[in-house]
Each structure stands twice: as structure tokens, then as C-alpha cells.
Scaffold this motif. Structure first.
Motif, PDB file in Angstrom:
ATOM      1  N   SER A 165     -13.229   0.704  -0.420  1.00 16.25           N
ATOM      2  CA  SER A 165     -12.134   0.688  -1.383  1.00 16.25           C
ATOM      3  C   SER A 165     -11.117  -0.387  -1.027  1.00 16.25           C
ATOM      4  O   SER A 165     -10.562  -1.057  -1.913  1.00 16.25           O
ATOM      5  CB  SER A 165     -11.456   2.067  -1.417  1.00 16.25           C
ATOM      6  OG  SER A 165     -10.453   2.119  -2.402  1.00 16.25           O
ATOM      7  N   ALA A 214      -6.728   2.562  -4.425  1.00 16.45           N
ATOM      8  CA  ALA A 214      -7.251   2.101  -3.140  1.00 16.45           C
ATOM      9  C   ALA A 214      -7.133   3.249  -2.152  1.00 16.45           C
ATOM     10  O   ALA A 214      -6.019   3.653  -1.799  1.00 16.45           O
ATOM     11  CB  ALA A 214      -6.507   0.869  -2.641  1.00 16.45           C
ATOM     12  N   THR A 221      -0.524  -0.063  -4.525  1.00 16.86           N
ATOM     13  CA  THR A 221      -1.700   0.798  -4.492  1.00 16.86           C
ATOM     14  C   THR A 221      -1.307   2.267  -4.348  1.00 16.86           C
ATOM     15  O   THR A 221      -0.232   2.596  -3.858  1.00 16.86           O
ATOM     16  CB  THR A 221      -2.645   0.442  -3.322  1.00 16.86           C
ATOM     17  OG1 THR A 221      -2.169   1.034  -2.097  1.00 16.86           O
ATOM     18  CG2 THR A 221      -2.800  -1.057  -3.158  1.00 16.86           C
ATOM     19  N   VAL A 254      -2.949   0.065  -8.379  1.00 17.96           N
ATOM     20  CA  VAL A 254      -4.380  -0.119  -8.163  1.00 17.96           C
ATOM     21  C   VAL A 254      -4.883   1.021  -7.284  1.00 17.96           C
ATOM     22  O   VAL A 254      -4.264   1.353  -6.270  1.00 17.96           O
ATOM     23  CB  VAL A 254      -4.647  -1.476  -7.477  1.00 17.96           C
ATOM     24  CG1 VAL A 254      -6.131  -1.631  -7.158  1.00 17.96           C
ATOM     25  CG2 VAL A 254      -4.154  -2.614  -8.349  1.00 17.96           C
ATOM     26  N   GLY A 307      -4.532   5.468  -8.311  1.00 16.33           N
ATOM     27  CA  GLY A 307      -4.212   4.406  -9.252  1.00 16.33           C
ATOM     28  C   GLY A 307      -3.467   4.950 -10.461  1.00 16.33           C
ATOM     29  O   GLY A 307      -2.972   6.074 -10.469  1.00 16.33           O
ATOM     30  N   THR A 348       1.448  -6.124  -6.416  1.00 17.21           N
ATOM     31  CA  THR A 348       0.235  -5.310  -6.490  1.00 17.21           C
ATOM     32  C   THR A 348       0.475  -4.097  -5.609  1.00 17.21           C
ATOM     33  O   THR A 348       0.518  -4.204  -4.377  1.00 17.21           O
ATOM     34  CB  THR A 348      -0.996  -6.083  -5.988  1.00 17.21           C
ATOM     35  OG1 THR A 348      -1.185  -7.255  -6.792  1.00 17.21           O
ATOM     36  CG2 THR A 348      -2.243  -5.209  -6.071  1.00 17.21           C
ATOM     37  N   GLY A 407     -10.437  -7.563  -6.035  1.00 18.23           N
ATOM     38  CA  GLY A 407      -9.763  -7.485  -7.325  1.00 18.23           C
ATOM     39  C   GLY A 407      -8.642  -8.501  -7.485  1.00 18.23           C
ATOM     40  O   GLY A 407      -8.223  -8.777  -8.616  1.00 18.23           O
ATOM     41  N   LEU A 433     -10.078  -3.717  -3.234  1.00 17.48           N
ATOM     42  CA  LEU A 433      -8.709  -4.136  -3.515  1.00 17.48           C
ATOM     43  C   LEU A 433      -8.580  -5.645  -3.347  1.00 17.48           C
ATOM     44  O   LEU A 433      -8.033  -6.335  -4.213  1.00 17.48           O
ATOM     45  CB  LEU A 433      -7.746  -3.417  -2.572  1.00 17.48           C
ATOM     46  CG  LEU A 433      -6.321  -3.984  -2.464  1.00 17.48           C
ATOM     47  CD1 LEU A 433      -5.582  -3.833  -3.784  1.00 17.48           C
ATOM     48  CD2 LEU A 433      -5.559  -3.284  -1.334  1.00 17.48           C
ATOM     49  N   THR A 459       0.850  -1.192   0.000  1.00 20.90           N
ATOM     50  CA  THR A 459       0.000   0.000   0.000  1.00 20.90           C
ATOM     51  C   THR A 459       0.887   1.243   0.000  1.00 20.90           C
ATOM     52  O   THR A 459       1.991   1.242   0.538  1.00 20.90           O
ATOM     53  CB  THR A 459      -0.939   0.033   1.218  1.00 20.90           C
ATOM     54  OG1 THR A 459      -0.182   0.178   2.430  1.00 20.90           O
ATOM     55  CG2 THR A 459      -1.777  -1.241   1.285  1.00 20.90           C
TER      56      THR A 459
END
Length: 215
Positions: free
Chosen positions: A48, A41, A30, A39, A34, A28, A55, A52, A6
């Protein structure tokens, strides 16, 4: 290895993302908006964070790095007039509530991989290093440390190790240009610490360069 990070749009988060991708891992990352391979988030929005997780489609997560953070009270100096409640609410939501919600939402993915959770706290969250300033940031990072310690106990039977980390005083928008550590060096040190994390060391609070940190 699948790594979820994150707050990966800049600073240490971006450096971690680049390092893991260069090593051939699936990442991945965040950010609030995005784009650029990230992504969207919003860490203040529980829906949200759930999106995540949805997804990922049930993909196992080997490492969750709760890195997104705010330091909104930097420069606040007057106890009598500063530190407004709205600032408390937003900063605690991102620095404390969001890491818990990310672990909660991704728990099935972490269980599938017997993964690890890394919570980025700070030396400013250490209760033994109270300096009488930055009240919101210090309180939020102390709470993130406490959260990590409790999650380590709660998730031990799942085989999920949880570590809490001080990334160093890093040359970022938050740390400033005078900071001592580059984002790349911090990320390299943190990645080594995450590799060391195990069920035997769960609940550790360590610095980016491998030292045990006072709680």
C-alpha cells in the motif's frame, strides 16, 4: 510546494493538511480508508505504501511528514499480563517501519525536489525521560527518533534534510481532552519548524514550539 502527510484524517495531521492547503500548497494526505480528499494508504502494508508512491506519478515531493501513529498500549499497566506481542507488532509497524518504507518509496520524489523529511516522534521517545510506562509507545517513538537521526546522516549527500519532532501534548483522541496544546497550534508550530529545517540543521530533535529536545 508539494507536501505528503501520512495520517492526515484527524488531529495534527489534519490540521497540517488544512494549513498547507490554505497557504496554497499541493497536499497529498493519507488515511487508512481514504476518501474526503485523502489517499488510502495502510501503513502496515508495504504494498500500500508503494502504491502511494506510484500514484504520485513521479511528482517531486518537497516535504514528507511521517505523522501516522498508534498508541495502542495506552492504559496497559501490568507488565506481567499486559502488552501482548500482537500489540507490539502493529504499533512498531506503524510508528517505525512505515516511516522508513515511506522514505524508501518516495526517495526518487524527494531527490528530485531536494526535499525534506519530518518524522513525528514524541517526548516519550526520549531515553532521558523514561517513566516506566507505555512501553510499546515509548519504544516505538524512541526507534522513530533513532531512525530519523540515521536517515539524516544517510541522506545528507542527497541534500535531503531530516528532522524529528515532538508535537506537544495535543488535544486529540491520542492525547485526550486535558492536553495542553490544540491541533491547530501544534500544526502551526510544526510547520514553522519544518520551514527552518535545512542541511545545516538535519538530524535535529525539536519540540513543536522550537526548543531543542533531549534525546
Amino acid at each position: 510546494m508539494h507536501v505528503v502527510i501520512t495520517g492526515a484524517s484527524r488531529g495534527v495531521g489534519a490540521a497540517l493538511k488544512s494549513a498547507y492547503e490554505a497557504a496554497g500548497h499541493r497536499v497529498t494526505g493519507t488515511s487508512r480508508r481514504g476518501g474526503d480528499g485523502l489517499v488510502a494508504a495502510e501503513m502496515t502494508d508495504p504494498a500500500s505504501i508503494r502504491a502511494l508512491a506510484e500514484g504520485l506519478g513521479g511528482a517531486p515531493v518537497d516535504l514528507l511528514v511521517c505523522n501516522a501513529g498508534l498508541y495502542l498500549d495506552k492504559g496497559q499497566k501490568d507488565i506481567a499480563t499486559g502488552y501482548p506481542p500482537e500489540m507490539w507488532a502493529e504499533q512498531l509497524a506503524v510508528n517505525v517501519t512505515a516511516p522508513f518504507l515511506c522514505v524508501q518509496a518516495l526517495l526518487p520524489n524527494l531527490r528530485d525536489a531536494r526535499g525534506k523529511v519530518a518524522i513525528i516522534s514524541s517526548q516519550m521517545g526520549s531515553s532521558t525521560l523514561a517513566s516506566g510506562n507505555a512501553f510499546i509507545y515509548r519504544a516505538s517513538k524512541a526507534a522513530a527518533l533513532n531512525l530519523g537521526l540515521n536517515l539524516a546522516t544517510a541522506l545528507k549527500d542527497d541534500g535531503i534534510a531530516v528532522g524529528i519532532y515532538h508535537p506537544g501534548w495535543v488535544q486529540t483522541d491520542m492525547g485526550g481532552a486535558a492536553a495542553a496544546v490544540t491541533p491547530g497550534d501544534s500544526a502551526a508550530g510544526l510547520a514553522a519548524r519544518f520551514e527552518e529545517l535545512s542541511p545545516e540543521t538535519t538530524g535535529c530533535f525539536r519540540t513543536w514550539d522550537g526548543r531543542a529536545h533531549a534525546v
